[in-house]
Design a protein around this motif. Sequence first.
Motif, PDB file in Angstrom:
ATOM      1  N   VAL A 160       0.851  -1.181   0.000  1.00 30.12           N
ATOM      2  CA  VAL A 160       0.000   0.000   0.000  1.00 30.12           C
ATOM      3  C   VAL A 160       0.891   1.237   0.000  1.00 30.12           C
ATOM      4  O   VAL A 160       1.978   1.235   0.592  1.00 30.12           O
ATOM      5  CB  VAL A 160      -0.956   0.003   1.221  1.00 30.12           C
ATOM      6  CG1 VAL A 160      -0.176  -0.025   2.525  1.00 30.12           C
ATOM      7  CG2 VAL A 160      -1.915   1.189   1.182  1.00 30.12           C
ATOM      8  N   ILE A 161       0.452   2.272  -0.706  1.00 29.59           N
ATOM      9  CA  ILE A 161       1.175   3.548  -0.766  1.00 29.59           C
ATOM     10  C   ILE A 161       0.258   4.625  -0.193  1.00 29.59           C
ATOM     11  O   ILE A 161      -0.820   4.889  -0.737  1.00 29.59           O
ATOM     12  CB  ILE A 161       1.555   3.923  -2.217  1.00 29.59           C
ATOM     13  CG1 ILE A 161       2.365   2.798  -2.877  1.00 29.59           C
ATOM     14  CG2 ILE A 161       2.339   5.227  -2.240  1.00 29.59           C
ATOM     15  CD1 ILE A 161       2.570   3.002  -4.370  1.00 29.59           C
ATOM     16  N   PHE A 162       0.667   5.239   0.903  1.00 35.17           N
ATOM     17  CA  PHE A 162      -0.117   6.317   1.499  1.00 35.17           C
ATOM     18  C   PHE A 162       0.353   7.655   0.927  1.00 35.17           C
ATOM     19  O   PHE A 162       1.527   8.022   1.077  1.00 35.17           O
ATOM     20  CB  PHE A 162       0.030   6.303   3.020  1.00 35.17           C
ATOM     21  CG  PHE A 162      -0.742   5.196   3.679  1.00 35.17           C
ATOM     22  CD1 PHE A 162      -2.084   5.354   3.985  1.00 35.17           C
ATOM     23  CD2 PHE A 162      -0.136   3.981   3.983  1.00 35.17           C
ATOM     24  CE1 PHE A 162      -2.810   4.340   4.585  1.00 35.17           C
ATOM     25  CE2 PHE A 162      -0.842   2.956   4.580  1.00 35.17           C
ATOM     26  CZ  PHE A 162      -2.186   3.127   4.881  1.00 35.17           C
ATOM     27  N   VAL A 163      -0.580   8.368   0.286  1.00 35.64           N
ATOM     28  CA  VAL A 163      -0.278   9.650  -0.358  1.00 35.64           C
ATOM     29  C   VAL A 163      -1.063  10.752   0.349  1.00 35.64           C
ATOM     30  O   VAL A 163      -2.266  10.588   0.597  1.00 35.64           O
ATOM     31  CB  VAL A 163      -0.665   9.620  -1.858  1.00 35.64           C
ATOM     32  CG1 VAL A 163      -0.275  10.933  -2.538  1.00 35.64           C
ATOM     33  CG2 VAL A 163      -0.001   8.439  -2.554  1.00 35.64           C
ATOM     34  N   PRO A 164      -0.425  11.877   0.699  1.00 32.40           N
ATOM     35  CA  PRO A 164      -1.180  12.990   1.311  1.00 32.40           C
ATOM     36  C   PRO A 164      -2.279  13.496   0.383  1.00 32.40           C
ATOM     37  O   PRO A 164      -2.121  13.505  -0.847  1.00 32.40           O
ATOM     38  CB  PRO A 164      -0.108  14.063   1.532  1.00 32.40           C
ATOM     39  CG  PRO A 164       1.189  13.329   1.536  1.00 32.40           C
ATOM     40  CD  PRO A 164       1.008  12.179   0.597  1.00 32.40           C
ATOM     41  N   GLY A 165      -3.382  13.942   0.989  1.00 28.47           N
ATOM     42  CA  GLY A 165      -4.554  14.341   0.211  1.00 28.47           C
ATOM     43  C   GLY A 165      -4.348  15.549  -0.677  1.00 28.47           C
ATOM     44  O   GLY A 165      -5.143  15.779  -1.596  1.00 28.47           O
ATOM     45  N   ASN A 166      -3.295  16.348  -0.420  1.00 28.42           N
ATOM     46  CA  ASN A 166      -3.086  17.532  -1.249  1.00 28.42           C
ATOM     47  C   ASN A 166      -2.259  17.233  -2.498  1.00 28.42           C
ATOM     48  O   ASN A 166      -2.013  18.135  -3.297  1.00 28.42           O
ATOM     49  CB  ASN A 166      -2.412  18.642  -0.429  1.00 28.42           C
ATOM     50  CG  ASN A 166      -1.032  18.250   0.061  1.00 28.42           C
ATOM     51  OD1 ASN A 166      -0.697  17.067   0.144  1.00 28.42           O
ATOM     52  ND2 ASN A 166      -0.228  19.233   0.403  1.00 28.42           N
ATOM     53  N   ARG A 167      -1.832  15.999  -2.684  1.00 24.41           N
ATOM     54  CA  ARG A 167      -1.023  15.653  -3.864  1.00 24.41           C
ATOM     55  C   ARG A 167      -1.916  14.996  -4.907  1.00 24.41           C
ATOM     56  O   ARG A 167      -1.845  13.798  -5.172  1.00 24.41           O
ATOM     57  CB  ARG A 167       0.127  14.728  -3.467  1.00 24.41           C
ATOM     58  CG  ARG A 167       1.060  15.293  -2.402  1.00 24.41           C
ATOM     59  CD  ARG A 167       1.686  16.628  -2.796  1.00 24.41           C
ATOM     60  NE  ARG A 167       2.568  16.545  -3.918  1.00 24.41           N
ATOM     61  CZ  ARG A 167       3.897  16.424  -3.822  1.00 24.41           C
ATOM     62  NH1 ARG A 167       4.470  16.399  -2.634  1.00 24.41           N
ATOM     63  NH2 ARG A 167       4.645  16.361  -4.894  1.00 24.41           N
ATOM     64  N   HIS A 168      -2.786  15.809  -5.547  1.00 23.31           N
ATOM     65  CA  HIS A 168      -3.797  15.290  -6.463  1.00 23.31           C
ATOM     66  C   HIS A 168      -3.168  14.668  -7.712  1.00 23.31           C
ATOM     67  O   HIS A 168      -3.564  13.578  -8.137  1.00 23.31           O
ATOM     68  CB  HIS A 168      -4.761  16.411  -6.864  1.00 23.31           C
ATOM     69  CG  HIS A 168      -5.397  17.103  -5.696  1.00 23.31           C
ATOM     70  ND1 HIS A 168      -5.563  18.475  -5.624  1.00 23.31           N
ATOM     71  CD2 HIS A 168      -5.883  16.616  -4.532  1.00 23.31           C
ATOM     72  CE1 HIS A 168      -6.143  18.785  -4.481  1.00 23.31           C
ATOM     73  NE2 HIS A 168      -6.343  17.683  -3.809  1.00 23.31           N
ATOM     74  N   TYR A 169      -2.221  15.356  -8.320  1.00 20.78           N
ATOM     75  CA  TYR A 169      -1.579  14.844  -9.533  1.00 20.78           C
ATOM     76  C   TYR A 169      -0.880  13.525  -9.242  1.00 20.78           C
ATOM     77  O   TYR A 169      -1.018  12.547  -9.997  1.00 20.78           O
ATOM     78  CB  TYR A 169      -0.582  15.878 -10.066  1.00 20.78           C
ATOM     79  CG  TYR A 169       0.267  15.389 -11.209  1.00 20.78           C
ATOM     80  CD1 TYR A 169      -0.234  15.345 -12.506  1.00 20.78           C
ATOM     81  CD2 TYR A 169       1.573  14.947 -10.986  1.00 20.78           C
ATOM     82  CE1 TYR A 169       0.547  14.887 -13.562  1.00 20.78           C
ATOM     83  CE2 TYR A 169       2.364  14.484 -12.033  1.00 20.78           C
ATOM     84  CZ  TYR A 169       1.850  14.451 -13.320  1.00 20.78           C
ATOM     85  OH  TYR A 169       2.614  13.989 -14.353  1.00 20.78           O
ATOM     86  N   LEU A 170      -0.149  13.480  -8.134  1.00 14.91           N
ATOM     87  CA  LEU A 170       0.585  12.272  -7.772  1.00 14.91           C
ATOM     88  C   LEU A 170      -0.372  11.107  -7.535  1.00 14.91           C
ATOM     89  O   LEU A 170      -0.147   9.981  -8.005  1.00 14.91           O
ATOM     90  CB  LEU A 170       1.424  12.544  -6.525  1.00 14.91           C
ATOM     91  CG  LEU A 170       2.478  11.515  -6.130  1.00 14.91           C
ATOM     92  CD1 LEU A 170       3.421  11.235  -7.279  1.00 14.91           C
ATOM     93  CD2 LEU A 170       3.257  12.010  -4.916  1.00 14.91           C
TER      94      LEU A 170
END
Length: 840
Positions: A628-638
């Motif tokens: 699983v990869i946890f991505v912060p919510g403000n990194r929409h493009y990523l």
Amino acid sequence: MANDIQKILIIGGGPTEIGHETELDSGTVQIIQAFQKLGIRSLLIDNNPFSVALESVQPTNMFIQSVTTENVTRIIEREQPDAILPTAGGVSAISVCQELQETGVLAENNVQLLGIPSESLSVINNPERINAVLAQMNLPVIESESVGTLDEAITVAGRIGYPVIVKPVAPKIDMSRMLCDTEADMIEAVSKGFNWSRFGQCVIEQSIVGLKEIEMVAIRDGRGTQLLISGLENIDPIGIHSGDSMVVAPTLTLTNQDYQRLRDTTFFIGTQFNFTGAMHIHFALDQAHDAYFVTKVTPYLDRGTALASTVTGYPIAFVSAMLYLQTNLTDVKLPDGYRYQQSLLLEPTLDHVTVRMPMWPFEDVPEADQHLSTVMHAVGSTIGVGRSAEEAILKALRSSQFSPRDELTSRSDLTDYEIISLLIHPLASRVLVLIEALRRGYQIDELTELTKIDPFYFQKFKHILAVEELIKSKPLDPTVLKEARYYGFGDGMVARLWRVDFDTVRQIANEHDITPTYKGIEPTAAEFPSQTSTFYSTFENENESTQLSEHTALVLGRGGNQLGPNASADYFTTEMLKQLNKSGYKTVTINTNSNAGSLMKSLTDKQYIEPIQLGDVLNVVQIEHPEVIFVPGNRHYLTRELRARKLPVAVLPPDQEQRSELVYDHAEIGLDLFVTAQHTVPILLSDLRSEQGLATSLSQLTVMKTPSQVTKTQFDDILSHATNYLTEHPRTGLVQLLYTIERGKAIFAGIRPTRLTAIAFLNKVTGINWIRMLVRQALGEIDEALIADLPLDIRSNRIAVLRGTFPFKQLQVPEKLGLTTQEVGAKIGFGTAEETDLTD
């Protein structure tokens, strides 16, 4: 070891502000962990709701109060600690301990002072007194004199000659120096300095603007054994605050003679002051005249010690904790996260270059003066690590730009007149202006004269431009791609220069085996057998990083500190890592903030210091194959691009903007709930306010107070409405329903994800870690028993207040009504008039 010490009071750093961010709290955590290994009880006073250290001590040892002399005195008198530690709390902690010493509180209660001897503590933060001591040691210091009135200041400045530097004595905040070219500048600076000084005094000193600024970070044990951990070289000269300067480690432009002289002086200062633990000494180096000055002595943890620890892999905070207790360097045992085998007596050797790049708040506070000066403006920074200065510079710059497509901002819009002006009077975009000037053909000797930056760095900038031209001239050439990657160009940058899409660049790299090799960051530069858990990428032959585990969670950090989410985001990340480990995952994190607590080896199994950009993340994924990869919510493009590649993405913390549905742009009441597919759990009902009372927009809601002052009928109506609303409009996670009161009735104003600052408040008020609950929800671990056992009392009468704090004083703009996007930190208080007064 000092066996008579069993209980230590640690003074925390208080709310995040310009001058310190998360490095103080990160250092405190490591110190607490060291004390725990020795069986010592740690007491901690702090009112920072984002403090990871507060989560590291037992509730009975936690004092969530303002860091003031009065509060610390009460704790000492009640708890009777054996010792007090000021070196983890920055300037405010030093100031409090000075007052405790002056008023006799420490002596009356038999409290030992750790790290800084009593006689040395009295001179720290007093530029005149410390200069007098240094002069007695026959060390070169700047001519200076203290003043207590405006008339004295005018007289002294006239005698020394303009330009002069003004420093407040024993400052209440970390403000450092103010450069004054005229008497009018000096009068303004002294007036401010008197207000910032605990004694209402300032020091006027000779200006040394334009000299090279060098910092030395060392440690010292009680027997006098000393090690230099790292030299830090400011690319910008004296005249730009070191916190606003690009900083390089190791030092790249010093002769061996210069380096050894500054190293010897650092050790001499440590011996004369009898410091124990970390020391951070600043110098002004005049290479043209073979001279130097000692400009600042900091015997406590700060952003410099955090940077030195990160770039060398040497655990400065942990080792310092052991040294405070009179353990000798030869006897310090490292925790499991540090797996190198050499003695701690070996000074670190670096086989890589690190560059720290500041990040400024001017987008959120546009009225602030953006000129870089002796007063710090940066709210955060990012670092880049590489085999060359070019690679490190570009990685740091790419990380600080926060561009979703990994492209650098161009300054081609500037006229030549504007370029010259910005070279002489630099703004926050300084490095981009330097590169643009070289692109337009300005000569290195001209630029060196205008900026006082060493020509070595202009050569490096020039080489970056040469590689850029090579990329442009040979599109789709794999040999060129390998060179571009080696010198730090990201895949997005190459795609833009070739005018192709991102995946085309990745395809060429894969077809020609142009893949990164990862190198470990540890203190021996591979001179001795060792292992490390911290890595950076480059493009050479030998790869030192292999897949950690088949059961891995990859957590993307938030990078450099910014206003708004700020330190709360790193707090969120650290708590995520704790829960993932508890849930059985091996954890890998990517981050570029040397101050971040989430890079602590005790919190995560493996760390990559890499730009949090798509290409760099995909490279790590190819090594680690996370579940699983946890991505912060403000990194929409990523998030979108990772999902398009069928990777297992989870978004935490949640998107704070896109999932809001608002009826009104103002509210007075907030109800926070934890929502699953089967459960709706009310957590807390709070009054929402601005610093000046009722707010006219949601962006002004920077104060939360509980219990809410609503009536019982209003309370019941809100709970009923919320339950019905979430049944009809399903959500999951932590949400906040907003209400206004009109004619005595609660009116629904909207719904939004619970803000990161509010989540920290919920954690502290309820004693339940809601970040961990969100992680467990993402992992599918929430069940009936867990929900049923939550010890919640939504009708509790316990008074608590969370208040945002703002950078206006440090940025020297008039105090005003702050917005949530302008928060630099926050403070929390429970049930005291001081902390719960909304008009404070």
